[in-house]
Design a protein around this motif. Structure first.
Motif, PDB file in Angstrom:
ATOM      1  N   SER A 106      29.404-143.979 -22.857  1.00  0.00           N
ATOM      2  CA  SER A 106      29.078-142.945 -23.837  1.00  0.00           C
ATOM      3  C   SER A 106      28.228-143.486 -24.980  1.00  0.00           C
ATOM      4  CB  SER A 106      30.362-142.326 -24.394  1.00  0.00           C
ATOM      5  OG  SER A 106      31.108-143.279 -25.138  1.00  0.00           O
ATOM      6  N   ALA A 107      28.284-144.800 -25.206  1.00  0.00           N
ATOM      7  CA  ALA A 107      27.488-145.397 -26.273  1.00  0.00           C
ATOM      8  C   ALA A 107      26.009-145.502 -25.884  1.00  0.00           C
ATOM      9  CB  ALA A 107      28.031-146.781 -26.611  1.00  0.00           C
ATOM     10  N   PHE A 108      25.715-145.419 -24.592  1.00  0.00           N
ATOM     11  CA  PHE A 108      24.331-145.586 -24.126  1.00  0.00           C
ATOM     12  C   PHE A 108      23.758-144.339 -23.468  1.00  0.00           C
ATOM     13  CE2 PHE A 108      26.694-149.564 -23.779  1.00  0.00           C
ATOM     14  CZ  PHE A 108      25.925-150.416 -24.556  1.00  0.00           C
ATOM     15  N   ILE A 109      24.595-143.353 -23.227  1.00  0.00           N
ATOM     16  CA  ILE A 109      24.163-142.222 -22.416  1.00  0.00           C
ATOM     17  C   ILE A 109      23.088-141.388 -23.102  1.00  0.00           C
ATOM     18  CG2 ILE A 109      25.831-140.485 -23.233  1.00  0.00           C
ATOM     19  CD1 ILE A 109      26.285-139.845 -20.224  1.00  0.00           C
ATOM     20  N   GLY A 110      23.030-141.458 -24.431  1.00  0.00           N
ATOM     21  CA  GLY A 110      22.021-140.686 -25.147  1.00  0.00           C
ATOM     22  C   GLY A 110      20.610-141.211 -24.962  1.00  0.00           C
ATOM     23  N   ARG A 111      20.457-142.383 -24.381  1.00  0.00           N
ATOM     24  CA  ARG A 111      19.143-143.003 -24.219  1.00  0.00           C
ATOM     25  C   ARG A 111      18.458-142.622 -22.913  1.00  0.00           C
ATOM     26  NH1 ARG A 111      20.708-149.208 -26.110  1.00  0.00           N
ATOM     27  NH2 ARG A 111      21.671-148.623 -28.133  1.00  0.00           N
ATOM     28  N   ILE A 112      19.157-141.901 -22.038  1.00  0.00           N
ATOM     29  CA  ILE A 112      18.552-141.509 -20.764  1.00  0.00           C
ATOM     30  C   ILE A 112      18.178-140.035 -20.812  1.00  0.00           C
ATOM     31  CG2 ILE A 112      19.840-143.284 -19.519  1.00  0.00           C
ATOM     32  CD1 ILE A 112      21.758-141.175 -18.559  1.00  0.00           C
ATOM     33  N   SER A 113      17.429-139.580 -19.828  1.00  0.00           N
ATOM     34  CA  SER A 113      16.980-138.186 -19.803  1.00  0.00           C
ATOM     35  C   SER A 113      18.157-137.241 -19.634  1.00  0.00           C
ATOM     36  CB  SER A 113      15.986-137.978 -18.665  1.00  0.00           C
ATOM     37  OG  SER A 113      16.627-138.125 -17.407  1.00  0.00           O
ATOM     38  N   ALA A 114      17.958-135.997 -20.056  1.00  0.00           N
ATOM     39  CA  ALA A 114      19.035-135.008 -19.984  1.00  0.00           C
ATOM     40  C   ALA A 114      19.491-134.773 -18.548  1.00  0.00           C
ATOM     41  CB  ALA A 114      18.574-133.698 -20.620  1.00  0.00           C
ATOM     42  N   ALA A 115      18.543-134.700 -17.624  1.00  0.00           N
ATOM     43  CA  ALA A 115      18.897-134.458 -16.222  1.00  0.00           C
ATOM     44  C   ALA A 115      19.719-135.610 -15.654  1.00  0.00           C
ATOM     45  CB  ALA A 115      17.635-134.243 -15.398  1.00  0.00           C
ATOM     46  N   ALA A 116      19.287-136.832 -15.940  1.00  0.00           N
ATOM     47  CA  ALA A 116      20.022-137.999 -15.451  1.00  0.00           C
ATOM     48  C   ALA A 116      21.394-138.100 -16.114  1.00  0.00           C
ATOM     49  CB  ALA A 116      19.216-139.268 -15.721  1.00  0.00           C
ATOM     50  N   ARG A 117      21.456-137.745 -17.391  1.00  0.00           N
ATOM     51  CA  ARG A 117      22.735-137.776 -18.104  1.00  0.00           C
ATOM     52  C   ARG A 117      23.726-136.798 -17.488  1.00  0.00           C
ATOM     53  NH1 ARG A 117      21.043-136.315 -22.877  1.00  0.00           N
ATOM     54  NH2 ARG A 117      21.559-134.113 -22.607  1.00  0.00           N
ATOM     55  N   ASP A 118      23.262-135.580 -17.190  1.00  0.00           N
ATOM     56  CA  ASP A 118      24.160-134.589 -16.610  1.00  0.00           C
ATOM     57  C   ASP A 118      24.652-135.011 -15.228  1.00  0.00           C
ATOM     58  OD1 ASP A 118      23.909-133.093 -18.853  1.00  0.00           O
ATOM     59  OD2 ASP A 118      22.686-131.510 -17.963  1.00  0.00           O
ATOM     60  N   ARG A 119      23.769-135.593 -14.440  1.00  0.00           N
ATOM     61  CA  ARG A 119      24.187-136.073 -13.113  1.00  0.00           C
ATOM     62  C   ARG A 119      25.246-137.157 -13.243  1.00  0.00           C
ATOM     63  NH1 ARG A 119      18.582-135.706 -11.936  1.00  0.00           N
ATOM     64  NH2 ARG A 119      18.353-137.953 -12.273  1.00  0.00           N
ATOM     65  N   LEU A 120      25.053-138.065 -14.196  1.00  0.00           N
ATOM     66  CA  LEU A 120      26.007-139.155 -14.393  1.00  0.00           C
ATOM     67  C   LEU A 120      27.355-138.623 -14.861  1.00  0.00           C
ATOM     68  CD1 LEU A 120      26.568-142.187 -14.464  1.00  0.00           C
ATOM     69  CD2 LEU A 120      25.677-142.237 -16.814  1.00  0.00           C
ATOM     70  N   ILE A 121      27.341-137.672 -15.780  1.00  0.00           N
ATOM     71  CA  ILE A 121      28.596-137.096 -16.283  1.00  0.00           C
ATOM     72  C   ILE A 121      29.334-136.369 -15.171  1.00  0.00           C
ATOM     73  CG2 ILE A 121      29.561-135.362 -17.831  1.00  0.00           C
ATOM     74  CD1 ILE A 121      27.369-136.073 -19.827  1.00  0.00           C
ATOM     75  N   ARG A 122      28.607-135.576 -14.380  1.00  0.00           N
ATOM     76  CA  ARG A 122      29.261-134.849 -13.294  1.00  0.00           C
ATOM     77  C   ARG A 122      29.891-135.814 -12.292  1.00  0.00           C
ATOM     78  NH1 ARG A 122      24.749-131.160 -13.715  1.00  0.00           N
ATOM     79  NH2 ARG A 122      23.667-132.302 -12.064  1.00  0.00           N
ATOM     80  N   ALA A 123      29.167-136.864 -11.953  1.00  0.00           N
ATOM     81  CA  ALA A 123      29.692-137.841 -10.993  1.00  0.00           C
ATOM     82  C   ALA A 123      30.923-138.556 -11.560  1.00  0.00           C
ATOM     83  CB  ALA A 123      28.603-138.850 -10.637  1.00  0.00           C
ATOM     84  N   TRP A 124      30.861-138.916 -12.846  1.00  0.00           N
ATOM     85  CA  TRP A 124      31.990-139.613 -13.472  1.00  0.00           C
ATOM     86  C   TRP A 124      33.227-138.715 -13.519  1.00  0.00           C
ATOM     87  CZ3 TRP A 124      34.689-138.634 -18.064  1.00  0.00           C
ATOM     88  CH2 TRP A 124      35.565-139.648 -18.470  1.00  0.00           C
ATOM     89  N   CYS A 125      33.045-137.448 -13.844  1.00  0.00           N
ATOM     90  CA  CYS A 125      34.180-136.522 -13.922  1.00  0.00           C
ATOM     91  C   CYS A 125      34.821-136.314 -12.554  1.00  0.00           C
ATOM     92  CB  CYS A 125      33.717-135.182 -14.506  1.00  0.00           C
ATOM     93  SG  CYS A 125      33.342-135.245 -16.271  1.00  0.00           S
ATOM     94  N   ARG A 126      34.003-136.154 -11.524  1.00  0.00           N
ATOM     95  CA  ARG A 126      34.554-136.019 -10.176  1.00  0.00           C
ATOM     96  C   ARG A 126      35.331-137.277  -9.787  1.00  0.00           C
ATOM     97  NH1 ARG A 126      29.103-133.948  -8.975  1.00  0.00           N
ATOM     98  NH2 ARG A 126      29.209-131.671  -8.769  1.00  0.00           N
ATOM     99  N   ALA A 127      34.774-138.441 -10.110  1.00  0.00           N
ATOM    100  CA  ALA A 127      35.434-139.709  -9.766  1.00  0.00           C
ATOM    101  C   ALA A 127      36.753-139.859 -10.515  1.00  0.00           C
ATOM    102  CB  ALA A 127      34.508-140.877 -10.090  1.00  0.00           C
ATOM    103  N   LEU A 128      36.798-139.420 -11.774  1.00  0.00           N
ATOM    104  CA  LEU A 128      38.015-139.523 -12.566  1.00  0.00           C
ATOM    105  C   LEU A 128      39.132-138.670 -11.962  1.00  0.00           C
ATOM    106  CD1 LEU A 128      39.400-140.541 -15.160  1.00  0.00           C
ATOM    107  CD2 LEU A 128      38.536-138.483 -16.310  1.00  0.00           C
ATOM    108  N   VAL A 129      38.815-137.434 -11.594  1.00  0.00           N
ATOM    109  CA  VAL A 129      39.822-136.556 -11.003  1.00  0.00           C
ATOM    110  C   VAL A 129      40.264-137.089  -9.642  1.00  0.00           C
ATOM    111  CG1 VAL A 129      40.265-134.216 -10.150  1.00  0.00           C
ATOM    112  CG2 VAL A 129      38.942-134.546 -12.244  1.00  0.00           C
ATOM    113  N   ARG A 130      39.297-137.571  -8.879  1.00  0.00           N
ATOM    114  CA  ARG A 130      39.625-138.114  -7.547  1.00  0.00           C
ATOM    115  C   ARG A 130      40.486-139.367  -7.669  1.00  0.00           C
ATOM    116  NH1 ARG A 130      41.603-138.038  -3.714  1.00  0.00           N
ATOM    117  NH2 ARG A 130      40.919-138.145  -1.554  1.00  0.00           N
TER     118      ARG A 130
END
Length: 334
Positions: A106-130
């Protein structure tokens, strides 16, 4: 031949149409033609997620805070056994690891593009629940860009990463969350909109902040019930957040959340209600076998589809409560 099983649906009778009014009348729950007295009617105030606020049946600091009749003793079934402890510990360790990874990223996520950030967040959330041992089934999709009010029924702390897996957005959260260890830092870094739920006078400013965020092209995630329910019953959607969508001229995306076992039976194990502690709820989840989270993204409610916040809230609630997904919608099994 065994006796037939009869299901019931608990549905609260609607209160006044005010944006925020005192709970002066008694709420009633309709159970197959009968009425059972419930708690006093709640106001239409904007409230954040139950798991990050006051427990549903705890003593509310204000008469304006909504509550649900659900409690761990009455509604939540136990899950797992002594033999499941090793697996539960491994799941908990994996989830904690991913949580720490999320805080670091979360300390570095603001430095990437919005599209890439959203993909990373979605993947992380799915992995956390799984990692917690919950399989995820997501049906339908939400608009990937533009202002969007994302609304859903509220059952568990799992609801938060599940909705972020649909469309990352700014969560409406209680101000006290800032003080929570780990979760507070992660919530703050996510750009959550913190509100003081026990200050009615702050309601107009809260609605204005949500509307400004929506106009800026972001998604805002709200649980309009204002409290968690066990999953077998559901509260009604309060209207204030929908006024923000009307003011900003953005669509509303209803999402229906359900937790089931492999066999299809509804499970209340993930519920976080009443006097339940977060640790107890987390342990039930990681100890459960065959738990499945169903996330049904319903058709978007376009701007102008309802004349006022009351109609918009009712349309969203009806969509979440009753709509059945069609075969043409895409389902992701994770």
């Amino acid at each position: 031949m065994s006796a037939p099983r009869i299901g019931v649906i608990l549905r609260p009778r609607r209160g006044a149409a005010a944006l925020a009014g005192p709970g002066a009348s008694t709420r009633e729950f309709r159970v197959v033609g009968k009425r059972l007295p419930g708690r006093r009617a709640d106001s239409q105030a904007v409230v954040g997620p139950g798991p990050v606020g006051t427990p549903a049946d705890a003593a509310a600091p204000s008469a304006w805070l909504p509550s649900a009749p659900c409690s761990p003793r009455a509604c939540v079934e136990s899950a797992g056994s002594v033999t499941d402890v090793p697996r539960a510990v491994l799941r908990l360790a994996g989830a904690l690891f991913l949580l720490v990874v999320g805080i670091v990223l979360s300390a570095f996520i603001g430095r990437i593009s919005a599209a890439a950030r959203d993909r990373l967040i979605r993947a992380w959330c799915r992995a956390l629940v799984r990692a917690a041992g919950v399989r995820v089934r997501i049906t339908g999709t939400a608009p990937s860009t533009g202002g969007l009010l994302l609304v859903a029924n509220h059952i568990s702390w799992l609801d938060i990463p599940l909705l972020a897996a649909v469309r990352p957005g700014r969560m409406l959260a209680k101000a006290e969350i800032r003080q929570w260890p780990v979760a507070g830092a992660l919530t703050a870094h996510s750009g959550a909109l913190f509100i003081e739920r026990d200050r009615l006078r702050a309601l107009p400013d809260t609605v204005a902040r949500i509307a400004d965020t929506l106009r800026g092209g972001a998604a805002v995630v709200v649980f309009p019930e204002g409290s968690t329910w066990c999953g077998r019953a559901q509260g009604y959607f309060r209207r204030a957040a929908f006024q923000a969508a009307l003011d900003a001229g953005v669509p509303v995306q209803p999402v229906s959340l359900h937790y089931r076992l492999d066999g299809g039976a509804v499970s209340t194990a993930p519920a976080f209600v009443g006097s339940d502690s977060l640790l107890a709820s987390v342990w039930r989840v990681v100890s459960a076998r065959g738990l499945v989270a169903e996330v049904r993204v319903q058709p978007v409610l376009a701007p102008g589809s309802a004349p006022d916040r009351r109609g918009l809230a009712l349309a969203a609630e009806t969509s979440v409560s009753h709509r059945i997904c069609t075969n043409s919608e895409v389902t992701a099994h994770l």
